[in-house]
Design an enzyme around this catalytic site. Sequence first.
Site, PDB file in Angstrom:
ATOM      1  N   GLU A 149       0.853  -1.189   0.000  1.00 13.69           N
ATOM      2  CA  GLU A 149       0.000   0.000   0.000  1.00 13.69           C
ATOM      3  C   GLU A 149       0.887   1.236   0.000  1.00 13.69           C
ATOM      4  OE1 GLU A 149      -2.588   2.759  -0.329  1.00 13.69           O
ATOM      5  OE2 GLU A 149      -3.153   0.646  -0.555  1.00 13.69           O
ATOM      6  N   CYS A 247     -12.097   0.644 -10.620  1.00 13.84           N
ATOM      7  CA  CYS A 247     -13.511   0.949 -10.360  1.00 13.84           C
ATOM      8  C   CYS A 247     -13.914   2.174 -11.184  1.00 13.84           C
ATOM      9  CB  CYS A 247     -13.776   1.162  -8.873  1.00 13.84           C
ATOM     10  SG  CYS A 247     -12.824   2.490  -8.117  1.00 13.84           S
TER      11      CYS A 247
END
Length: 479
Positions: A149, A247
């Site tokens: 991350e 997305c």
Amino acid sequence: MAQHAVYFPDAFLTQMREAMPSTLSFDEFISACQRPLRRSIRINTLKISVADFLALIAPYGWSLTPIPWCHEGFWIERDDEEALPLGSTAEHLSGLFYIQEASSMLPVAALFADDNHPQRVMDMAAAPGSKTTQIAARMGNRGAILANEFSASRVKVLHANISRCGIANTALTHFDGRVFGAALPEMFDAILLDAPCSGEGVVRKDPDALKNWSPESNLDIAATQRELLDSAFHALRPGGTLVYSTCTLNRQENEDVCLWLKETYADAVEFLPLGDLFPDADRALTPEGFLHVFPQIYDCEGFFVARLRKMSSLPAMPAPGYKVGAFPFTPLKGREALNVTQAANAVGLLWDENLHLWQREKEVWLFPAEIESLIGKVRFSRLGIKLAESHNKGYRWQHEATIALACPTHAHAFELSAQEAEEWYRGRDIYPQTPPAADDVLVTFQHQPLGLAKRIGARIKNSYPRELVRDGKLFTGNS
């Protein structure tokens, strides 16, 4: 469902008209974007089977509708949603399910579409952890996952979700994903790149998601995505599988990025069609075999998923410029390892050969064996799970190890009532009517481990981590 006002820039609408297949209705697209998103959950099969979970929650009156691309995924409707948030239910607190949007379950379904069994997997943009935990469940907590991350503030959330779900096979890193192709060349059997994107598919959750949207920003983001995908492809071993997902809905960040990789590396890239991923998948299928999910197709978030295979090795990228530094852990072997293992087993903590013991001063850790060959090549934010801290009288077992490793049928397991379990989550000591006989108690509820505790007289001393303690209305409304 009531509609809510979504902000649509005119240029976005023009772009969507051009991107949408003629088989889809643009009016239905606009209508779907303005409907609130259906809630959905994914059952954590590391802790409970789908059948056992459905039996457990049957008395609650929850309405669950299966998600076609994820056997353990369900859309959920609850009459008690306002009185009791889903995240405060006993089943969520003990890691039996993850609140995850239905379409975001697609990338991991695609990663394991051939019923393959990768041993070393990278989730290149992992926070908050929905896909990492889904990958871990598909791997049965075996092998190893490198969960990376880039955002420092999100690494803590990622670890919290991994810990709650009882996952032991994960290493966390905090890097720009563009380093991995050079740092860990051809080291992974499978890679998921759920790329940072313009988020055009999330307007049902955030009506203002497109406030800062522009065609120019899409192109800037796509340039970053190409660099991340290039890095991921170099880190993938020949024969390995890579899933690229976003997305968002525009072609520039989706199909065009994947086609760029194919143009760059030609025969080294094979697109693996996803038309058979689940019944009705062909409704979202592109000519290339990708899934371009507009929100009206399956009544979910907009999403894009591509699956590809690396057919041949690539020349190495330039070596990374950073220094890893000395690794502060040493393997625990022989009599010392045996002593730790026997002491852990005595309180109900069990593990197999997939996890190896390491130590750092008085700390004892369990590292996934499959990750050990990466030590010295990359700097870890966190590796494996912290098992214990040693002290004069033995070992102080850690909460995350209990959640991941405890055997709920162990002789020292002590099942709490719903009222006692609520007290436990509030950080309070437990005063059971019939105290346990053992001094070291494995506290359980619904046959799931909540923690290891000490019995002091008739009292069970609470050991729930202070940072996890809950207040407000908890789950006793379900009992």
